[in-house]
Enzyme design. Sequence first.
Site, mmCIF file in Angstrom:
data_model
loop_
_atom_site.group_PDB
_atom_site.id
_atom_site.type_symbol
_atom_site.label_atom_id
_atom_site.label_comp_id
_atom_site.label_asym_id
_atom_site.label_seq_id
_atom_site.Cartn_x
_atom_site.Cartn_y
_atom_site.Cartn_z
ATOM 1 N N GLY A 13 0.938 -1.311 0.069
ATOM 2 C CA GLY A 13 0.069 0.122 0.074
ATOM 3 C C GLY A 13 0.915 1.164 -0.032
ATOM 4 O O GLY A 13 2.149 1.136 0.542
ATOM 5 N N ASN A 116 5.862 -5.655 5.450
ATOM 6 C CA ASN A 116 5.909 -6.757 5.771
ATOM 7 C C ASN A 116 6.300 -7.999 4.718
ATOM 8 O O ASN A 116 7.195 -8.694 4.667
ATOM 9 C CB ASN A 116 4.902 -7.617 6.816
ATOM 10 C CG ASN A 116 5.142 -6.643 8.144
ATOM 11 O OD1 ASN A 116 6.047 -6.575 8.868
ATOM 12 N ND2 ASN A 116 4.157 -6.053 8.559
ATOM 13 N N ILE A 145 2.017 2.516 6.445
ATOM 14 C CA ILE A 145 1.019 3.397 7.568
ATOM 15 C C ILE A 145 0.976 2.679 8.689
ATOM 16 O O ILE A 145 0.813 3.234 9.636
ATOM 17 C CB ILE A 145 0.059 3.704 6.749
ATOM 18 C CG1 ILE A 145 -1.060 2.425 6.718
ATOM 19 C CG2 ILE A 145 0.104 4.669 5.428
ATOM 20 C CD1 ILE A 145 -2.384 3.226 6.450
ATOM 21 N N ASP A 146 1.296 1.221 8.568
ATOM 22 C CA ASP A 146 0.721 0.393 9.900
ATOM 23 C C ASP A 146 1.664 0.461 10.837
ATOM 24 O O ASP A 146 1.315 0.067 11.927
ATOM 25 C CB ASP A 146 0.563 -1.123 9.525
ATOM 26 C CG ASP A 146 -0.755 -1.167 8.828
ATOM 27 O OD1 ASP A 146 -0.815 -2.058 7.757
ATOM 28 O OD2 ASP A 146 -1.746 -0.322 8.491
ATOM 29 N N MET A 188 -7.600 2.758 9.843
ATOM 30 C CA MET A 188 -6.767 1.490 8.962
ATOM 31 C C MET A 188 -6.065 0.932 10.054
ATOM 32 O O MET A 188 -5.195 1.260 10.838
ATOM 33 C CB MET A 188 -5.950 2.145 7.790
ATOM 34 C CG MET A 188 -6.748 2.098 6.654
ATOM 35 S SD MET A 188 -5.645 2.313 5.024
ATOM 36 C CE MET A 188 -6.702 1.713 3.762
ATOM 37 N N GLY A 189 -5.732 -0.646 9.658
ATOM 38 C CA GLY A 189 -4.831 -1.453 10.555
ATOM 39 C C GLY A 189 -5.595 -2.853 10.617
ATOM 40 O O GLY A 189 -6.438 -2.798 11.690
ATOM 41 N N HIS A 190 -5.563 -3.726 9.762
ATOM 42 C CA HIS A 190 -6.151 -4.955 10.182
ATOM 43 C C HIS A 190 -5.403 -5.724 11.164
ATOM 44 O O HIS A 190 -6.241 -6.512 11.898
ATOM 45 C CB HIS A 190 -6.319 -5.808 8.882
ATOM 46 C CG HIS A 190 -7.266 -5.655 7.840
ATOM 47 N ND1 HIS A 190 -8.473 -5.829 8.379
ATOM 48 C CD2 HIS A 190 -7.237 -5.272 6.589
ATOM 49 C CE1 HIS A 190 -9.426 -5.540 7.307
ATOM 50 N NE2 HIS A 190 -8.804 -5.041 6.348
ATOM 51 N N GLN A 290 -6.340 7.639 4.321
ATOM 52 C CA GLN A 290 -5.192 7.637 5.450
ATOM 53 C C GLN A 290 -3.893 7.330 4.745
ATOM 54 O O GLN A 290 -2.820 7.438 5.367
ATOM 55 C CB GLN A 290 -5.577 6.664 6.503
ATOM 56 C CG GLN A 290 -6.848 7.027 7.157
ATOM 57 C CD GLN A 290 -7.343 5.785 8.021
ATOM 58 O OE1 GLN A 290 -6.978 5.476 9.082
ATOM 59 N NE2 GLN A 290 -8.278 5.197 7.442
#
Length: 364
Positions: A13, A116, A145-146, A188-190, A290
């Site tokens: 992303g 990752n 971004i995570d 955002m952030g699974h 975001q």
Amino acid sequence: MSVRNCIVAQSGGPTAAINASLAGVIKGVSESGMYDTVYGSLNGITGILNQNLMNLSELMDGHPEYLDRLKVTPAMYLGSCRYKLPHYLDDDSSYVFLFKQFEQYHVEAFFYIGGNDSMDTVLKLSEYAKRIGSSVRIIGIPKTIDNDIWGTDVTFGFDSAVKVATETMDNIKTTASSHGRIFVVEVMGHKTGWVTLYSGIATGADIILIPEIPYDIKKITSYIEKSDKKYLVIAAAEGIVEKEFSSLKNKERRQLLSEKNLKSQVEKLALDIRTATDKEVRITIPGHTQRGGSPTARDRIVSMQTGTATALNIINKNYGVMAAVINGKIVKVPLKEVAGKLKVVPADAEIILQAKEMGICFGD
Ligand code: F6P
């Protein structure tokens, strides 16, 4: 003197600062004088697989202003992909082709800017290069971004995403307070809740829910009932988990939601709050915004630092490492320590304990 070239690619992303790191690599490598040509692989590693390379040296030569423009251009200049290489022991066909391309283009180094999955690809390529005795160096530049890449305090893009999420929640208060509503803002952030945690605290959210802390709906509804505020803001990560179902697999939890015609856990949270408290609950989803907008100064600095540090690592022959930020310093971290690991928010992190002391509810 033999020709010595390199390739740089972006994957996963985008972040608001994604091209500052690309500019850092191009500048660092060009100034090193180590390579004759810097190629850009279009759409991540698939650009090499599809023989889709662009000559960045030609583009940049004589146009230093292009780099300045590149630094603040949102959207990945080279395009992206979400393609994860299989392990070479399972299927080495892509590896054989990739290294043939490296040979054909006289490539001595491949720089991969990504999250990752991309760091995992970098490690696999590094190990494969060693296995076949190739001198091609594979270098990872952490980006997401995570902010969930192990081994670095911060990844560029994180600060800009926190800015967008914070501003969204700041702005939603206008309506929330005017109508006495509860707003759930999906951040955002699974897999990890770093963006949700930092933006939630920054905006002064009443409730912050992150994947790392499964929530008890009863704790949330009781907090709401006891609150004397006319309106409430709930910062909820995409990947939040209800305690009752925390032992299930993600797939099973998604199945449960679809049986109730719910598109997300955040939708279920809003429905459960409405049912239990009879209050008006709305959902706002800033979503992919975001990952856009103008990068914050901090992100631009981190992005440039990691980009140029990567080039220096090559010059100093530091291979199989990732440029990382630890305690404010740019350091080298062995890829072996990073790949495949997720940096989750520790449930007992000091910042969470402090937030709880400020009266913020985490649903636990
Ligand atoms: O990994 C970064 C990220 O933005 C996550 O926070 C988000 O859940 C995911 O990417 C969205 O992925 P996609 O762009 O494929 O919808």
